[in-house]
Design an enzyme around this catalytic site. Structure first.
Site, PDB file in Angstrom:
ATOM      1  CG  ASP A  10      26.588 127.087  16.857  1.00 33.24           C
ATOM      2  OD1 ASP A  10      26.990 128.154  17.346  1.00 33.24           O
ATOM      3  OD2 ASP A  10      26.140 126.143  17.545  1.00 33.24           O
ATOM      4  CG  LEU A  11      32.763 126.514  18.821  1.00 35.47           C
ATOM      5  CD1 LEU A  11      33.737 125.738  17.940  1.00 35.47           C
ATOM      6  CD2 LEU A  11      33.516 127.607  19.582  1.00 35.47           C
ATOM      7  CG  ASP A  12      29.766 126.687  22.240  1.00 33.50           C
ATOM      8  OD1 ASP A  12      30.758 126.156  22.731  1.00 33.50           O
ATOM      9  OD2 ASP A  12      29.632 127.924  22.148  1.00 33.50           O
ATOM     10  CB  THR A  18      31.643 123.690  24.365  1.00 36.09           C
ATOM     11  OG1 THR A  18      31.011 124.129  23.175  1.00 36.09           O
ATOM     12  CG2 THR A  18      33.126 123.569  24.145  1.00 36.09           C
ATOM     13  CE  LYS A  46      22.128 122.142  23.819  1.00 38.69           C
ATOM     14  NZ  LYS A  46      21.832 120.839  23.218  1.00 38.69           N
ATOM     15  N   GLY A  47      22.963 128.768  21.982  1.00 34.16           N
ATOM     16  CA  GLY A  47      23.022 129.836  20.987  1.00 34.16           C
ATOM     17  C   GLY A  47      22.823 131.231  21.553  1.00 34.16           C
ATOM     18  CB  ILE A  48      21.026 132.344  24.515  1.00 29.71           C
ATOM     19  CG1 ILE A  48      19.816 131.694  23.837  1.00 29.71           C
ATOM     20  CG2 ILE A  48      20.633 133.598  25.254  1.00 29.71           C
ATOM     21  CD1 ILE A  48      19.125 132.539  22.821  1.00 29.71           C
ATOM     22  NE  ARG A  50      30.628 134.611  28.904  1.00 32.75           N
ATOM     23  CZ  ARG A  50      31.854 135.111  28.711  1.00 32.75           C
ATOM     24  NH1 ARG A  50      32.380 135.960  29.584  1.00 32.75           N
ATOM     25  NH2 ARG A  50      32.560 134.758  27.652  1.00 32.75           N
ATOM     26  CB  SER A 115      30.324 130.874  17.662  1.00 35.17           C
ATOM     27  OG  SER A 115      30.227 130.721  19.058  1.00 35.17           O
ATOM     28  CB  ALA A 116      26.457 133.520  20.696  1.00 31.30           C
ATOM     29  CB  SER A 117      31.352 131.253  22.123  1.00 30.41           C
ATOM     30  OG  SER A 117      32.401 131.181  23.062  1.00 30.41           O
ATOM     31  CG  ASN A 119      35.167 131.751  26.252  1.00 34.55           C
ATOM     32  OD1 ASN A 119      36.007 132.545  26.673  1.00 34.55           O
ATOM     33  ND2 ASN A 119      34.041 131.510  26.892  1.00 34.55           N
ATOM     34  CE  LYS A 146      24.660 131.824  16.270  1.00 36.73           C
ATOM     35  NZ  LYS A 146      25.367 130.554  16.493  1.00 36.73           N
ATOM     36  CD  GLU A 170      23.194 127.620  15.210  1.00 39.67           C
ATOM     37  OE1 GLU A 170      22.953 126.846  16.155  1.00 39.67           O
ATOM     38  OE2 GLU A 170      23.822 128.690  15.355  1.00 39.67           O
ATOM     39  CG  ASP A 171      23.856 123.144  18.891  1.00 38.77           C
ATOM     40  OD1 ASP A 171      24.161 124.304  18.510  1.00 38.77           O
ATOM     41  OD2 ASP A 171      23.949 122.783  20.078  1.00 38.77           O
TER      42      ASP A 171
HETATM   43  C1  G6P Z   1      27.163 129.723  22.337  1.00 37.26           C
HETATM   44  C2  G6P Z   1      26.524 128.704  23.265  1.00 37.26           C
HETATM   45  C3  G6P Z   1      25.811 129.387  24.410  1.00 37.26           C
HETATM   46  C4  G6P Z   1      26.740 130.371  25.095  1.00 37.26           C
HETATM   47  C5  G6P Z   1      27.226 131.418  24.091  1.00 37.26           C
HETATM   48  C6  G6P Z   1      28.187 132.418  24.714  1.00 37.26           C
HETATM   49  O1  G6P Z   1      26.166 130.289  21.563  1.00 37.26           O
HETATM   50  O2  G6P Z   1      25.606 127.892  22.565  1.00 37.26           O
HETATM   51  O3  G6P Z   1      25.389 128.393  25.318  1.00 37.26           O
HETATM   52  O4  G6P Z   1      26.101 131.020  26.162  1.00 37.26           O
HETATM   53  O5  G6P Z   1      27.878 130.742  23.026  1.00 37.26           O
HETATM   54  O6  G6P Z   1      29.370 131.742  25.037  1.00 37.26           O
HETATM   55  P1  G6P Z   1      30.567 132.323  25.896  1.00 37.26           P
HETATM   56  O7  G6P Z   1      31.657 131.312  25.670  1.00 37.26           O
HETATM   57  O8  G6P Z   1      30.908 133.669  25.321  1.00 37.26           O
HETATM   58  O9  G6P Z   1      30.094 132.418  27.298  1.00 37.26           O
HETATM   59 MG    MG Z   2      25.403 125.751  19.342  1.00 39.03          MG
END
Ligand code: G6P
Ligand code: MG
Length: 215
Positions: A10-12, A18, A46-48, A50, A115-117, A119, A146, A170-171
């Site tokens: 996982d990233l964040d 972050t 966390k992990g969810i 946007r 990662s769900a991000s 970014n 996730k 994972e955190d």
């Molecule tokens: C990660 C973080 C979440 C965040 C998600 C989407 O999983 O743990 O807190 O909402 O990524 O990130 P984004 O950068 O696309 O808004």
């Molecule tokens: Mg995370």
């Protein structure tokens, strides 16, 4: 004991913290809408994704918005978040991460991001870590967030590993659940009181060694 072929990160909150920037930006959104939420509530974000995070936060504040307004607020939050991300430096990589990733590469174990991000590439660039990853699966590739295992199953496929040959770091509670739902080992990064479903939990990567992957 199966030999581990890939590690999925996982990233964040795992590679870099972050999570604090997400919290800051979401809190600003809540405050501008006239309410606040706690760090404890923030664990649930966390992990969810946007948009799912926004839904939860609006529920906490009893605020209802139209779909168009939701998109506007989510964009605003992301802009505030990116203002913080742009200031990040390689110094923010969490303790022990670079050393552990280097050890994995030297041992021939594949490395993927899960990662769900949306970014994630930008963040990996900022902290100078793009080159460590054999595959990047993130919010731009997945259709199910996730705790669905999709992000990690795609990571396993991209690194030619079976789920049973993967270890996930994972955190987030939802992230540990995703790993387990995918039939993978899960090592929690953070607190054992929160990450109760992980196989074991490390506080930081300073505690992690190649030997500890095979359990
Ligand atoms: C990660 C973080 C979440 C965040 C998600 C989407 O999983 O743990 O807190 O909402 O990524 O990130 P984004 O950068 O696309 O808004
Ligand atoms: Mg995370």
């Amino acid at each position: 004991m199966t030999k581990i072929k890939a590690c999925l990160f996982d990233l964040d909150g795992v590679i870099v913290d972050t999570a604090v920037y997400h919290f800051q930006a979401w809190r600003r959104l809540a405050n501008e809408l006239g309410f606040d939420f706690t760090e404890h509530q923030n664990e649930q974000l966390k992990g969810i994704s946007r948009m799912e995070s926004l839904e939860l936060i609006l529920n906490w504040g009893n605020v209802s918005l139209t779909e168009a307004e939701k998109v506007e607020w989510a964009t605003r939050k992301n802009d505030w978040y990116l203002d913080l991300v742009k200031l990040m430096t390689p110094n923010e990589v969490l303790p022990g991460v670079a050393k552990f990733l280097t050890d994995l590469r030297e041992a021939g174990i594949k490395i993927a991001l899960g990662s769900a991000s949306k970014n994630s590439k930008l963040i990996l660039e900022r902290i100078n870590m793009l080159d460590y990853f054999d595959a990047i699966i993130d919010g731009n590739n997945i259709t199910k967030g996730k705790p669905d295992p999709q992000v990690f199953l795609m990571g396993a496929e991209a690194t030619n590993a079976l789920p049973s040959e993967c270890v996930v770091f994972e955190d987030a509670v939802a992230g540990v659940q995703a790993a387990k739902a995918g039939g993978m080992k899960a090592i929690g990064v953070g607190s054992a009181d929160v990450l109760t479903e992980a196989d074991f939990v490390i506080a930081t990567f300073d505690e992690m060694t190649l030997e500890r992957l095979n359990f």
